[in-house]
Write an enzyme that holds these catalytic residues in place. Structure first.
Site, PDB file in Angstrom:
ATOM      1  CD  GLU A  84      51.874  16.842  61.926  1.00 48.73           C
ATOM      2  OE1 GLU A  84      50.942  16.203  61.421  1.00 48.73           O
ATOM      3  OE2 GLU A  84      51.897  18.090  61.977  1.00 48.73           O
ATOM      4  CB  SER A 134      51.267  17.753  57.876  1.00 44.76           C
ATOM      5  OG  SER A 134      51.883  18.943  58.281  1.00 44.76           O
ATOM      6  NE  ARG A 185      49.131  17.398  64.273  1.00 44.09           N
ATOM      7  CZ  ARG A 185      47.953  17.981  64.474  1.00 44.09           C
ATOM      8  NH1 ARG A 185      47.381  17.946  65.668  1.00 44.09           N
ATOM      9  NH2 ARG A 185      47.326  18.586  63.495  1.00 44.09           N
TER      10      ARG A 185
END
Length: 298
Positions: free
Chosen positions: A290, A220, A170
């Site tokens: 995230e 998410s 990420r």
């Protein structure tokens, strides 16, 4: 800033545009100025103008892994949704920043090119996917990314090769340097279409079984902490189903927060903070978001 409409009469520009229309959570305040360029040249013009006039500039992709605060965003929002061309060059695919990741994976399937199967259900844009090195089910964008054309914050055009596109979980060079993605080149492999389709069907079934696709959400919410799974920690903290305002920790997957009706960005942020605090107190684990959170409080 309202001078942008005079400065760029050929570019679609809206004032005080509600951003809840452009986010998957269906939350967020208004943009002072909302700009929708149709070409790379128009994008470059606006970026250079904002830099020269010290106007704050924010890039908006597909709004999928994003929370925009209820006070909205000052300055200019550059929405690249109109840059959607996807083309093939031998075993490579070139997709523009606003192209949907799902559409790009489908294009690869239609061309019998394998490598983007993991992306068949990720609801982001190409630009956003590169920015955060999006991934799912064991695959990441960086696995197949060959090159990218980007703009710097000053409006300078750059072509980045694979070796310059450092990526991690990420994270990417693009995010680190705040580059604006214009297009991406993916190196794929020829494969029988039915095999690609079978893999996509398998991943789609897994996604539908595990994720709360029936509600608006930002995807998410938390990164995977080392040695743990965020969803499991949240579940073991007794938070599954917990509600603040119109935001709820999903009953289907505790790693998701869904809008069960009338949620605000503040509801989302308060619930995120409560989850982080509870997991920290119970397990001494820090949950890092995230999802990207931008904008101003109301």
């Amino acid at each position: 800033m309202n001078n942008l409409q005079t400065q760029f009469p050929h570019i679609a520009i809206k004032l005080n545009e509600p951003l809840s229309k452009y986010t998957y959570t269906k939350t967020g305040g208004a943009a002072d100025v909302f700009v929708m360029p149709k070409t790379i040249e128009e994008t470059q013009e606006v970026v250079a103008y904002c830099h020269q006039n010290k106007i704050p500039l924010t890039i908006l992709g597909n709004g999928s892994n994003l929370i925009i605060k209820d006070g909205g965003i000052r300055g200019v929002i550059l929405h690249l949704d109109l840059l959607q061309t996807i083309e093939r060059n031998n075993t490579q695919i070139i997709a523009m920043s606003g192209a949907k990741l799902i559409d790009t994976a489908k294009f690869a399937l239609d061309e019998s090119l394998s490598g983007l199967e993991f992306a068949c259900g990720i609801p982001g844009s190409i630009g956003g996917a590169l920015h955060m090195n999006a991934g799912a089910y064991g695959g990441e964008i960086s696995d197949v990314l060959e090159a990218a054309t980007v703009l710097t914050q000053t409006g300078e055009l750059k072509k980045l090769k694979r070796s310059e596109l450092k990526a991690a979980y990420r994270f990417s060079t693009i995010a680190e340097k705040n580059y604006i993605v214009l297009d991406a080149t993916f190196s794929l492999a020829l494969e029988e279409k039915n095999l690609i389709q079978a893999k996509m069907d398998e991943l789609t079934a897994a996604r539908e079984a595990k994720q709360p696709l029936e509600y608006p959400s930002c995807g998410s919410v938390f990164k995977r902490p080392p040695g743990h799974f965020a969803g499991k920690l949240i579940q073991d903290s007794g938070l599954q189903g917990h509600i603040i305002g119109g935001a709820q920790v999903s009953l289907k997957h505790a790693g998701f927060i869904v809008n069960i009706g009338g949620a605000t960005a503040t509801d989302y942020m308060n619930l995120i903070a409560y989850v982080q605090q509870t997991v920290r107190e119970k397990f001494d684990v820090e949950l890092e978001t995230e999802v990207k959170i931008i904008g101003e409080d109301k």
